[in-house]
Design a protein around this motif. Structure first.
Motif, mmCIF file in Angstrom:
data_model
loop_
_atom_site.group_PDB
_atom_site.id
_atom_site.type_symbol
_atom_site.label_atom_id
_atom_site.label_comp_id
_atom_site.label_asym_id
_atom_site.label_seq_id
_atom_site.Cartn_x
_atom_site.Cartn_y
_atom_site.Cartn_z
ATOM 1 N N LYS A 84 55.672 -93.508 30.484
ATOM 2 C CA LYS A 84 54.478 -92.856 29.932
ATOM 3 C C LYS A 84 53.984 -93.620 28.703
ATOM 4 O O LYS A 84 54.433 -93.375 27.587
ATOM 5 C CB LYS A 84 54.793 -91.415 29.554
ATOM 6 C CG LYS A 84 54.963 -90.482 30.737
ATOM 7 C CD LYS A 84 53.628 -89.897 31.145
ATOM 8 C CE LYS A 84 53.792 -88.814 32.200
ATOM 9 N NZ LYS A 84 52.500 -88.233 32.571
ATOM 10 N N ARG A 106 39.320 -97.244 35.306
ATOM 11 C CA ARG A 106 40.697 -97.624 35.604
ATOM 12 C C ARG A 106 41.533 -96.362 35.794
ATOM 13 O O ARG A 106 42.177 -95.871 34.863
ATOM 14 C CB ARG A 106 41.294 -98.448 34.464
ATOM 15 C CG ARG A 106 40.724 -99.835 34.326
ATOM 16 C CD ARG A 106 41.729 -100.705 33.587
ATOM 17 N NE ARG A 106 41.212 -102.014 33.274
ATOM 18 C CZ ARG A 106 41.950 -103.013 32.788
ATOM 19 N NH1 ARG A 106 43.238 -102.809 32.557
ATOM 20 N NH2 ARG A 106 41.422 -104.167 32.516
ATOM 21 N N PRO A 107 41.538 -95.816 36.989
ATOM 22 C CA PRO A 107 42.280 -94.574 37.205
ATOM 23 C C PRO A 107 43.782 -94.753 37.042
ATOM 24 O O PRO A 107 44.501 -93.779 36.813
ATOM 25 C CB PRO A 107 41.916 -94.196 38.648
ATOM 26 C CG PRO A 107 41.486 -95.485 39.280
ATOM 27 C CD PRO A 107 40.852 -96.281 38.199
ATOM 28 N N GLU A 108 44.269 -96.001 37.163
ATOM 29 C CA GLU A 108 45.711 -96.222 37.042
ATOM 30 C C GLU A 108 46.182 -96.255 35.597
ATOM 31 O O GLU A 108 47.377 -96.194 35.313
ATOM 32 C CB GLU A 108 46.110 -97.531 37.733
ATOM 33 C CG GLU A 108 45.827 -98.810 36.943
ATOM 34 C CD GLU A 108 44.356 -99.253 36.994
ATOM 35 O OE1 GLU A 108 44.041 -100.317 36.425
ATOM 36 O OE2 GLU A 108 43.546 -98.534 37.601
ATOM 37 N N VAL A 109 45.240 -96.345 34.657
ATOM 38 C CA VAL A 109 45.601 -96.401 33.242
ATOM 39 C C VAL A 109 45.791 -94.987 32.699
ATOM 40 O O VAL A 109 45.014 -94.081 32.994
ATOM 41 C CB VAL A 109 44.509 -97.139 32.432
ATOM 42 C CG1 VAL A 109 44.786 -97.005 30.938
ATOM 43 C CG2 VAL A 109 44.453 -98.605 32.835
ATOM 44 N N THR A 110 46.841 -94.796 31.931
ATOM 45 C CA THR A 110 47.071 -93.522 31.271
ATOM 46 C C THR A 110 46.437 -93.605 29.896
ATOM 47 O O THR A 110 46.945 -94.278 29.003
ATOM 48 C CB THR A 110 48.575 -93.232 31.152
ATOM 49 O OG1 THR A 110 49.196 -93.407 32.433
ATOM 50 C CG2 THR A 110 48.814 -91.816 30.675
#
Length: 337
Positions: A84, A106-110
């Motif tokens: 995380k 960027r949906p993969e970026v938290t």
């Protein structure tokens, strides 16, 4: 003793009272560790569940507060060790120029998340203590913390934000004082290389800050971009998570608002605060032409020396507006106000 018995607040009045007494400060601690308002609240809830289950074994060799912090730290370390890590657009890409700028999600970026002040900042009568607390949840600082390994992050927060002694931190982390001091030195060295931008707290506003925000609100709602750019620092930054785009400087920020961002014309702003900073709920006119405005962004402003240095537009309003208690829409009654 069964789980039901050990988790019953009615049977553990001291623990039940502590849950209420320490919830905000523990949420603030977990938010600094995790960079997410929602993850922080989940971590605190997990902390309380673990505390309820283990309370029968609590021997009182440390204070109840220290014990809860130890559990919360372990919860956060577990999450961080699972990968995380949160970021801002400025951590991932170079600034773009308006003429060629595109919105790349960027949906993969938290992403690093904003948080309402009331969820993470305990009230105190000491102005210096409150100022330090606000400084420690501002976006730039929490983003910088994301560059630290998990245990260094915990050490720095406990030592320099919460003012724990080195031996107290060592006991919490089950390590030595020398190890704590070494981790703190490494954490400080890493943060010194992050070039943290200054930003000033928003509550309470001083006269200069209040005037600046009034001018910003007036210029934005009038969509007078020329007037708005006079309020920006020469190195001001605009970002819009979940897109990785960010722009630097009044010229590119102005051009963006007059071109790709022209849909913001006619917006209405509702003041709030986030991360100890001034913020606005932004509502754009309905696209179908009906009266009223609908949520578009939570704007969090970073301000320094009478100028805006950061415009952070968090666009996932389905998450942010309920969290900040902002209306689902603005009707005609709001238009008149």
């Amino acid at each position: 003793m069964s789980d039901l018995a050990t988790t019953s607040p009615e049977l553990d009045p001291e623990l039940d009272a502590a849950m209420d007494r320490y919830r905000v400060e523990l949420t603030g601690y977990c938010y600094r560790m995790l960079g997410s308002a929602f993850d922080a609240e989940d971590a605190v809830q997990d902390t309380y569940v673990r505390a309820w289950r283990a309370y029968a074994k609590f021997e009182g060799r440390s204070s109840l507060r220290s014990w809860l912090y130890r559990i919360a730290t372990n919860v956060c370390l577990d999450l961080l060790n699972a990968g995380k890590k949160r970021a801002r657009p400025m951590d991932l890409t170079a600034p773009q120029h308006q003429a060629s700028a595109v919105l790349n999600e960027r949906p993969e970026v938290t992403w690093l998340e904003p948080v309402p002040d009331g969820r993470v900042l305990p009230q105190t009568a000491d102005p210096a203590e409150m100022a330090l607390a606000k400084e420690s949840v501002r976006l730039a600082f929490v983003a910088a913390l994301q560059h630290l390994p998990a245990k260094q992050r915990a050490v720095l927060i406990l030592r320099e934000v919460l003012a724990w002694k080195a031996d107290e931190v060592a006991q919490l982390l089950e390590t030595t004082v020398a190890s704590v001091n070494s981790a703190l030195q490494r954490a400080r060295a890493t943060l010194s290389g992050q070039a943290l931008r200054p930003s000033e707290p928003a509550d309470p506003l001083d006269a200069e800050q209040a005037k600046l925000l009034e001018r910003y609100l007036s210029a934005f709602e009038a969509y007078d971009i020329t007037r708005l750019t006079t309020l920006l620092h020469e190195d001001a930054v605009l970002s819009m998570p979940p897109f990785d785009l960010w722009l630097r400087g009044p010229q590119d920020i102005a051009a963006w608002h007059l071109n790709q961002g022209i849909g913001c014309k006619g917006s209405r702003l509702i003041p709030t605060t986030a991360n100890g900073l001034p913020a606005f709920g932004q509502y754009r006119p309905r696209e179908d032409g009906r009266p009223g405005h609908v949520p578009w962004a939570l704007q969090v402003l970073e301000v320094s020396e009478g100028r805006i240095v950061g415009l952070n537009a968090f666009l996932d309003t389905a998450r942010w507006f309920p969290l900040f208690g902002l209306p689902e829409e603005l009707d005609e009654a709001h238009e008149v106000q």
